[in-house]
Enzyme design. Structure first.
Site, short mmCIF file in Angstrom:
data_model
loop_
_atom_site.label_atom_id
_atom_site.label_comp_id
_atom_site.label_asym_id
_atom_site.label_seq_id
_atom_site.Cartn_x
_atom_site.Cartn_y
_atom_site.Cartn_z
N HIS A 42 0.85 -1.19 0.00
CA HIS A 42 0.00 0.00 0.00
C HIS A 42 0.89 1.24 0.00
O HIS A 42 2.07 1.16 0.27
CB HIS A 42 -0.91 0.02 1.24
N HIS A 123 5.42 6.49 -0.81
CA HIS A 123 6.26 5.32 -1.09
C HIS A 123 5.49 4.04 -0.80
O HIS A 123 4.53 4.04 -0.05
CB HIS A 123 7.55 5.37 -0.26
#
EC number: 3.1.4.58
Length: 183
Positions: A42, A123
């Site tokens: 995720h 990220h």
């Protein structure tokens, strides 16, 4: 962790097909370390930390009111941090991603919800405790972002697991377009 709180965060879930491709690429690099499971990939939008369970309905209502357009997320950079953490990141984060995270943060702050105040650092974590960082790695992954989700981070004997507590579609504004007055 106390039973009356949950460690929460809002994030972009990585679609299963993209997660499988990313994991296959990562695994081919043979960097050692502890790989994150494909189903846990995720990109965090806002980290809330420990929150009372009693606030879940409020957080779900808050998220349901978000109006943000879908966008494409392109992950084309491999970065490393302390303790062997490796992640994928966009070299140019989409403005729509930044607006979505800002809108979530603004709504949370307006509702008096404490959340991490650090700026967005988009990220997708790949590995923990990697033994090395590849000298030549050229990631090139993209997926259409069509939803965001609320997750709980749950400690287990086998490591941290993430449980989705709600998911909301991204959509353009529901307001009808404004037409310019004729010249």
């Amino acid at each position: 962790m106390r039973d009356d709180t949950l460690r929460l965060f809002f994030a972009l879930p990585c679609p299963p097909e993209s997660a499988a491709a990313i994991c296959a690429w990562r695994d081919a690099l043979a960097l050692g370390g502890r790989a994150l499971a494909a189903e846990h990939l995720h990109l965090t939008l806002v980290f809330l930390g420990q929150q009372p369970r009693a606030r879940l309905d409020e957080l779900r209502r808050l998220a349901a009111g978000i109006e943000a357009a879908p966008f494409v997320l392109h992950l084309d950079r491999l970065d490393a941090g302390r303790h062997g953490l490796l992640w994928l990141a966009p070299s140019a984060p989409p403005a729509a991603l930044e607006r979505l995270a800002a809108q979530l943060r603004e709504r949370l702050q307006a509702a008096g919800v404490d959340c991490d105040g650090r700026p967005l650092h988009p990220h997708l974590s790949l590995l923990r405790h990697a033994a090395a960082r590849p000298a030549e790695a050229h990631p090139d992954f993209a997926w259409p972002v069509e939803a965001f989700a609320l997750y709980a981070s749950l400690p287990t004997p086998r490591g941290v697991r993430y449980r989705e507590l709600g998911r909301w579609p991204l959509r353009a504004s529901l307001q009808p377009p404004r037409h310019a007055a004729p010249p």
